[in-house]
Scaffold this motif. Structure first.
Motif, PDB file in Angstrom:
ATOM      1  N   GLU A 129      79.705 -12.788  15.679  1.00 39.19           N
ATOM      2  CA  GLU A 129      78.417 -12.123  15.942  1.00 39.19           C
ATOM      3  C   GLU A 129      78.576 -11.040  16.994  1.00 39.19           C
ATOM      4  O   GLU A 129      78.024  -9.944  16.873  1.00 39.19           O
ATOM      5  N   ASP A 130      79.344 -11.366  18.034  1.00 36.42           N
ATOM      6  CA  ASP A 130      79.568 -10.374  19.099  1.00 36.42           C
ATOM      7  C   ASP A 130      80.285  -9.137  18.569  1.00 36.42           C
ATOM      8  O   ASP A 130      79.960  -8.011  18.952  1.00 36.42           O
ATOM      9  N   LYS A 133      77.864  -6.983  16.655  1.00 38.69           N
ATOM     10  CA  LYS A 133      76.925  -6.353  17.574  1.00 38.69           C
ATOM     11  C   LYS A 133      77.624  -5.223  18.338  1.00 38.69           C
ATOM     12  O   LYS A 133      77.083  -4.134  18.512  1.00 38.69           O
ATOM     13  N   ASN A 136      77.909  -2.307  16.461  1.00 44.70           N
ATOM     14  CA  ASN A 136      76.585  -1.975  15.924  1.00 44.70           C
ATOM     15  C   ASN A 136      76.594  -1.967  14.391  1.00 44.70           C
ATOM     16  O   ASN A 136      76.199  -0.985  13.755  1.00 44.70           O
TER      17      ASN A 136
END
Lengths: 462, 462
Positions: A129-130, A133, A136
């Motif tokens: 997930e990081d 993110k 982006n």
């Protein structure tokens, strides 16, 4: 090898043998024999550390498994190898590797639904997930190298005979990924500054459309190419791709992990990065990040059903072949990630160091920089035919004289004997090291009485 | 974690930080500040080693990179995890990993023709030849996991709609490799002993021929399957495949690296093995070995030519996407290889230990072995519904009681809370550890007053 570095490796190896003793024991503890073996090894270890402290002693271990040299290039030298610089492990990655090197080390607590990116202990799910993110993008997966990211995308989008737009400086793995899927590469020409422009990309798309009667099915462009590390018009190219409704793959092998990358801002449908090239990770590793438009198709789960048993394998993703990096490679990426996230914020400083060194090189008369200048990247292609290579003409070691001199100065990573037009990378060197590097090049020039300008000079036109 | 094991890791980590100091220095040596930092770290290291020697002290380092636990399962416990056992690194592999962990560490001396398997320093080219010879095949390549070996083969041989023969116990990665290539799996049924026979394979080939009007394009069978680790009629199946002139892929994920494999004797066109599953190597790693009939097609080099630049990328192999394992993963395989070559010669002893433990388990009344028995492999599927799980019915921790007990005995690798029918692997445990393991299972049974036979008993029929 300096004796201190030698003894550091010997101490590490001795400790691995100590680990080996624990591994052979039962959980209740060592028996008398094992305890004696442990104490013997600790005695040896203490002697090694005494040598490390004093800088004394002689090398005791020079081979691993009987045949492999101890690799100490990063400890002993300044390494300017074009593709190794940003893949050097962080201290934390090396610790993670020590701890998680064993085969399927990520699988201790694998639970339903049994997929690598869902594992929470260690925190692999969070890492995914990081990663998404941080780039982006909507989804991210780890892959065994950037090339396997390209492959997953071409295998999904490209059918036999389809055209794929790449740059005239495309990396060979892009060619292979297209070839494997049955597609055909169509190269966008460079402008006179060796830059891939949005306009040229649009022209190429039109050309393909005219020639084949079909639009290309993918535009795959490197932000910085592997030859010159020139910056190409990546955001504008993304816009062009979208105007034609063609999916756009951003090749970040030379950016993801060294400079900030914002997939949405770039307009990327896919962002591909390399772990071992730019994310301080063990090879083979990399990242494939995807936006929501293309994630369902690219990350489609298996639909195959056993004709006899009716078995289905749930949420395993076809293009990734299920799990990808099930051990130390992934843990090295994860352990380097906090450092990597921080270091991309200091890219400007890395570019400054790159330009500092290139400026010093250019003061040696006859040297040229073949990459765009001033540099926007730490990887640079230089031409020393008119400077250092003039010495090679008459030197008894010919072209090897330059490598000899670099090695004598503790600098490695050039391509021995092939240093007329060549590539180097200053990424990750600190200012002390960059000054040392620049001074070394100047010293070598002066030794051979090559003219060296005192002031910064503009590079010769390419 | 035992304090001695804890301190071993702390010493390793401290030494990695010492390496970090050398890496930040210039080649001429440490400056005063760096030297002071080094001496400080050496002082810390000595204190850690004093604690290691005395078995004193408290844990100082519990996380890597701030979030990752130190993984010490192999040092602290007996690990019977079904897929981890034979992928544990050797001491030499851990040393190689320390030395060669950095990104592209294999590429220091990469020379023309620029392909991983041609590199001579370290001795990667020799390793490839040795691998092929060891498997008695003509060519070998390293791949990022056995699954990537399957993929290279299916991508070469399987076209849309083609049938591929697999076993009714085929691993999911075989399904995915076929699916990715557009093929369809056709499963060979098991006989009443859960064995894939040559006869059933021939019948299935005939059935496919009748149904589809075409022969399958590939027969891909596991020597030992992942569910029961039963031995299937692999050599006879190879013969059947050849009678139909269908290429035969031997899936040695559970054999290559633990028992001798002779590709020619088996009649294999392809032998696939897993580094992280059975060759004491870092994930993802594996081997794809090929005979001369299929090497040219499977290992075909790139034919793609840049339409504009006319670039071609020489001898890069399309299915491998060029180079595969460019760093620590490969070096771990290479460093473990001498041990692996030796250990396969002692497979009989491993099977003895497996049977010793299974016999002890079977003495606990109600226990069953679901795999063939006596065991021919170290991986075994057992059913403890009628023994240990009877306790779970009334225990307040339910099914977790058994995992709790195992952990209390220093045994890990079972699937916590899912221990009715489950898999375990004794590979690589020494006799002390196997005795300990068997005794622990007996003790747990006795604690809960489960009847335990004194004599060896035959297993209940499945």
């Amino acid at each position: 090898m300096s004796i201190k570095i030698q003894k550091t490796f010997e101490a590490l190896f001795e400790l691995e043998e100590i680990r080996g003793i624990f591994r052979e024991a039962v959980p209740t503890g060592l028996n008398a024999e094992e305890e004696a073996a442990l104490q013997k090894k600790i005695t040896e270890l203490k002697a090694i550390i005494a040598d490390l402290e004093a800088g004394t002693g002689t090398p005791k271990v020079t081979k691993i498994a009987g045949t492999l040299n101890v690799r100490s290039r990063e400890e002993q030298y300044i390494n300017i190898h074009p593709i190794q610089a940003a893949g050097r492990l962080t201290d934390e990655a090396r610790k993670a590797l020590i701890s998680y090197g064993d085969g399927y080390s990520t699988c201790d607590f694998c639970r339903k639904p049994f997929r690598l990116d869902k594992i929470t202990r260690p925190s692999i799910a969070d890492f995914h997930e990081d990663l998404a993110k941080w780039l982006n993008m909507d989804q991210a997966r780890v892959v065994p190298g950037a090339r396997r990211g390209f492959q997953a995308v071409t295998s999904t989008l490209v059918n036999k005979g389809d055209s794929v737009i790449v740059s005239a400086l495309a990396h060979y793995t892009e060619f292979l990924a297209v070839e494997g899927a049955g597609g055909i590469v169509k190269e966008v020409p460079l402008n006179d500054k060796n830059i891939v422009t949005a306009e040229a990309t649009a022209d190429k798309i039109e050309e393909v459309k005219t020639e084949t009667g079909k639009l290309p099915v993918l535009v795959m462009i490197d932000h910085y190419d592997y030859q010159f590390a020139n910056e190409h018009e990546i955001t504008a190219i993304g816009k062009v791709a979208h105007q034609y409704d063609i999916p756009f793959l951003y090749n970040g092998a030379y950016t993801v992990g060294v400079q900030p990358v914002d997939g949405k801002k770039i307009g990327a449908d896919f962002v591909v990065g390399s772990g071992h090239k730019s994310m301080a990770s063990v090879a083979p590793s990399g990242v494939l990040a995807i936006n929501d438009d293309f994630a369902p198709k690219t990350l489609r789960t298996t639909a195959m059903v056993g004709d006899l048993t009716k078995r289905k394998f749930g949420i395993k993703e076809v293009e990734l072949l299920g799990c990808t990096l099930m051990g130390g490679t992934l843990l090295s990426m994860m352990a380097s990630f906090p450092t990597v996230k921080e270091r991309v914020l200091h890219w400007d400083e890395e570019v400054k160091k790159s330009n500092y060194f290139i400026d010093a090189l250019l003061r040696v008369e006859g040297s040229k920089v073949l990459s765009e200048y001033p540099r926007k990247h730490t990887l640079t292609k230089v031409d020393t035919t008119g400077s250092y290579d003039t010495v090679a003409q008459t030197h008894k070691r010919r072209g090897f004289f330059f490598s000899d001199e670099l090695t004598a100065h503790g600098i490695v990573g050039e391509f021995a004997g092939a240093t007329r037009t060549w590539k180097l990378n200053t990424y990750g060197l600190n200012w002390n090291q960059v000054h040392y590097l620049a001074d070394a090049f100047t010293e070598i020039a002066e030794k051979y009485e090559l003219p060296v300008q005192k002031e910064k000079i503009q590079p010769n036109p390419v």
